[in-house]
Design a protein around this motif. Structure first.
Motif, short mmCIF file in Angstrom:
data_model
loop_
_atom_site.label_atom_id
_atom_site.label_comp_id
_atom_site.label_asym_id
_atom_site.label_seq_id
_atom_site.Cartn_x
_atom_site.Cartn_y
_atom_site.Cartn_z
N GLU A 249 0.83 -1.21 0.00
CA GLU A 249 0.00 0.00 0.00
C GLU A 249 0.86 1.26 0.00
OE1 GLU A 249 -3.29 0.56 -0.34
OE2 GLU A 249 -3.32 -1.57 -0.89
N ILE A 250 1.98 1.21 0.73
CA ILE A 250 2.85 2.38 0.79
C ILE A 250 3.43 2.69 -0.59
CG2 ILE A 250 5.04 3.26 1.70
CD1 ILE A 250 4.46 1.80 4.29
N HIS A 251 3.94 1.66 -1.27
CA HIS A 251 4.52 1.87 -2.59
C HIS A 251 3.44 2.27 -3.60
CE1 HIS A 251 8.67 -0.23 -2.23
NE2 HIS A 251 8.29 0.27 -1.05
N LYS A 252 2.28 1.64 -3.51
CA LYS A 252 1.20 1.95 -4.44
C LYS A 252 0.76 3.41 -4.31
CE LYS A 252 -1.90 -1.21 -4.65
NZ LYS A 252 -3.07 -2.06 -4.33
N ASN A 253 0.56 3.86 -3.07
CA ASN A 253 0.13 5.24 -2.86
C ASN A 253 1.20 6.24 -3.27
OD1 ASN A 253 -2.30 4.32 -1.82
ND2 ASN A 253 -1.58 4.33 0.30
N SER A 254 2.48 5.89 -3.06
CA SER A 254 3.57 6.80 -3.40
C SER A 254 3.73 6.94 -4.91
CB SER A 254 4.88 6.32 -2.78
OG SER A 254 4.80 6.29 -1.37
N LEU A 255 3.42 5.87 -5.66
CA LEU A 255 3.61 5.89 -7.11
C LEU A 255 2.38 6.39 -7.86
CD1 LEU A 255 5.34 2.39 -7.47
CD2 LEU A 255 6.44 4.60 -7.89
N ALA A 256 1.22 6.35 -7.22
CA ALA A 256 -0.05 6.58 -7.92
C ALA A 256 -0.10 7.92 -8.65
CB ALA A 256 -1.21 6.48 -6.93
N THR A 257 0.51 8.98 -8.08
CA THR A 257 0.39 10.32 -8.67
C THR A 257 1.57 10.68 -9.56
OG1 THR A 257 1.44 11.28 -6.71
CG2 THR A 257 -0.97 11.12 -6.70
N LEU A 258 2.52 9.74 -9.73
CA LEU A 258 3.74 10.07 -10.47
C LEU A 258 3.60 9.76 -11.96
CD1 LEU A 258 6.56 8.77 -8.08
CD2 LEU A 258 5.53 11.06 -8.20
N HIS A 259 4.36 10.49 -12.76
CA HIS A 259 4.53 10.20 -14.17
C HIS A 259 5.98 9.75 -14.38
CE1 HIS A 259 0.66 11.96 -15.19
NE2 HIS A 259 0.97 13.03 -14.44
N PRO A 260 6.24 8.99 -15.44
CA PRO A 260 7.63 8.55 -15.68
C PRO A 260 8.61 9.72 -15.72
CG PRO A 260 6.13 7.36 -17.11
CD PRO A 260 5.30 8.41 -16.42
N ILE A 262 9.59 11.32 -13.02
CA ILE A 262 9.27 12.27 -11.95
C ILE A 262 9.59 11.66 -10.59
CG2 ILE A 262 7.41 13.59 -10.85
CD1 ILE A 262 8.26 14.64 -13.57
N TYR A 263 10.10 12.51 -9.68
CA TYR A 263 10.35 12.11 -8.29
C TYR A 263 9.14 12.50 -7.44
CZ TYR A 263 15.31 11.40 -9.38
OH TYR A 263 16.49 10.95 -9.90
N GLY A 264 8.80 11.64 -6.50
CA GLY A 264 7.73 11.96 -5.57
C GLY A 264 8.25 12.70 -4.35
N LYS A 265 7.35 13.37 -3.67
CA LYS A 265 7.71 14.08 -2.44
C LYS A 265 8.17 13.08 -1.38
CE LYS A 265 6.59 18.57 -2.89
NZ LYS A 265 7.40 19.70 -2.40
N PRO A 266 9.10 13.48 -0.51
CA PRO A 266 9.58 12.55 0.52
C PRO A 266 8.43 12.09 1.42
CG PRO A 266 10.99 14.48 0.39
CD PRO A 266 9.79 14.78 -0.45
N SER A 267 8.41 10.81 1.71
CA SER A 267 7.43 10.25 2.65
C SER A 267 8.15 9.84 3.92
CB SER A 267 6.72 9.04 2.02
OG SER A 267 7.64 8.01 1.73
N PHE A 268 7.50 10.03 5.04
CA PHE A 268 8.12 9.82 6.35
C PHE A 268 7.63 8.50 6.94
CE2 PHE A 268 7.63 9.98 10.94
CZ PHE A 268 8.90 10.33 11.37
N GLN A 269 8.57 7.76 7.54
CA GLN A 269 8.20 6.50 8.19
C GLN A 269 9.21 6.20 9.28
OE1 GLN A 269 8.02 3.17 5.54
NE2 GLN A 269 7.12 1.79 7.05
N MET A 270 8.73 5.62 10.38
CA MET A 270 9.61 5.19 11.46
C MET A 270 9.96 3.72 11.25
SD MET A 270 11.20 6.25 14.18
CE MET A 270 10.29 7.70 14.70
N SER A 271 11.26 3.42 11.17
CA SER A 271 11.69 2.05 10.97
C SER A 271 11.33 1.19 12.17
CB SER A 271 13.20 2.00 10.74
OG SER A 271 13.66 0.67 10.70
N ARG A 272 10.69 0.06 11.92
CA ARG A 272 10.34 -0.85 13.01
C ARG A 272 11.57 -1.60 13.51
NH1 ARG A 272 4.80 -3.72 10.67
NH2 ARG A 272 3.52 -1.80 10.55
N ALA A 273 12.56 -1.76 12.65
CA ALA A 273 13.73 -2.56 13.02
C ALA A 273 14.61 -1.85 14.05
CB ALA A 273 14.54 -2.90 11.78
N ASP A 274 14.98 -0.58 13.75
CA ASP A 274 15.91 0.12 14.64
C ASP A 274 15.35 1.42 15.18
OD1 ASP A 274 15.93 1.69 12.39
OD2 ASP A 274 17.98 1.14 11.78
#
Length: 344
Positions: A249-260, A262-274
């Motif tokens: 879902e994260i990748h799908k939503n991040s790519l949905a508004t992009l055209h070839p 083009i870079y998307g705006k930075p998305s923020f996430q807290m790593s569960r691992a560290d």
């Protein structure tokens, strides 16, 4: 008549055996195929022996794979693998012929002669001699096949065809779309910024640098190192290629508004691992859309599939009625320990 399941079985049998796939060295030509003849069934006064089964298999072999008709090894393998299925086909065939006789269904000599010439060519007698069949028994086989074909049309095929409604086809189309939805093929890379503490300004500077460059992220890895520092690490992924349904879902939503390109705006996430802060910038390389087929494109195919399914069901209903009418128990026909063919 060859029932549809029997014809499919013959094709699949030869498709999966070694002698159908590659040239075969046949060391059995000096050997003969011995047949243990025995009475296998009686259907409404008609006796079916192992020789009858063998003759039917000889005709099927010549019709479907004439290139193997002279190979004793190929014939032996075909006999061993298919005699039980051919026997049941003959039993069902005789039940249908009995029904045709009771209903006084007829075929003409001209129809029989036409089929024999189509099947065996202009030199019918020579072909029959080659495969070990007499003209009289072949005439009877073809006649009965035509009768069975006619009966199947009246009591199976016509019912199956009429049972498939436009609503059935529409429902089949809806099910097809549910199982085979339209999708896109996405090719992309991800620039990952991993930091010890949230830093929105850093992620924004990286994004602007990428966007202004007009280049792909894999060619900017050296340039991105200027943003690295203690507690800051930037990486560029390999190229991803995925269908829409396989994207998170994260990748799908991040790519949905992009055209070839083009870079998307930075998305923020807290790593569960560290528990570190992760910013991701998606770059779309390419997107190919695969729309679902229209109803008009699929309707004939779906109708055929539904008709085939209905035909199989109607065949079972028809044969079960005949077995019950003529008092035939299919479960008691084939001895489990019978091996009627051998090379000698």
């Amino acid at each position: 008549m060859i029932l549809p399941t029997m014809k499919t079985f013959i094709i699949s049998l030869f498709a999966t055996t070694a002698f159908a796939a590659s040239p075969m060295i046949d060391f059995s030509q000096d050997q003969k195929i011995a047949v243990q003849n025995t009475i296998l069934a009686q259907v409404n006064g008609t006796t079916i022996s192992m020789i009858d089964v063998k003759k039917k298999m000889d005709m099927l072999l010549y019709q479907n794979y004439p290139q193997f008709a002279d190979s004793n090894l190929a014939r032996y393998q075909f006999y061993e693998a298919s005699w039980k299925r051919v026997l049941m086909d003959l039993v069902d065939h005789e039940l249908i012929i009995s029904d045709a006789q009771d209903k006084e269904v007829k075929v003409t000599d001209g129809e029989i002669r036409e089929v024999m010439e189509e099947r065996f060519g202009p030199g019918v007698m020579q072909t029959l001699d080659k495969i070990g069949l007499t003209y009289e028994e072949t005439w009877k086989m073809v006649k009965n096949e035509l009768l069975a074909h006619r009966m199947n049309w009246w009591f199976v095929n016509s019912k199956a065809i009429s049972s498939v409604t436009p609503q059935d086809i529409r429902q089949a189309y809806r099910l097809y779309l549910k199982e085979n939805p339209a999708y896109s093929q996405w090719k992309y890379r991800v620039v990952t910024i991993r930091v010890d503490k949230p830093d929105d300004m850093l992620s924004e500077r990286v994004y602007r640098t990428l966007q202004k460059s007009g280049k792909t992220p894999d060619t900017l890895q050296e340039e991105l190192k200027q943003f690295e520092a203690p507690g800051v690490k930037i990486s560029v992924s390999n190229e991803f290629s995925a269908k829409t349904q396989d994207l998170s879902e994260i990748h799908k939503n991040s790519l949905a508004t992009l055209h070839p390109g083009i870079y998307g705006k930075p998305s923020f996430q807290m790593s569960r691992a560290d528990r570190k802060t992760v910013y991701r910038i998606f770059y779309l390389i390419d997107k190919t859309d695969f729309p679902a087929p229209t109803f008009e494109e699929l309707s004939n195919h779906l109708r055929n599939e539904l008709t085939q399914k209905a035909t199989a069901e109607e065949t079972g209903v028809y044969l079960n009625k005949l077995r019950k009418r003529y008092g035939f128990d299919a479960d008691k026909i084939i001895p489990e320990d019978l091996h009627p063919f051998s090379l000698q």
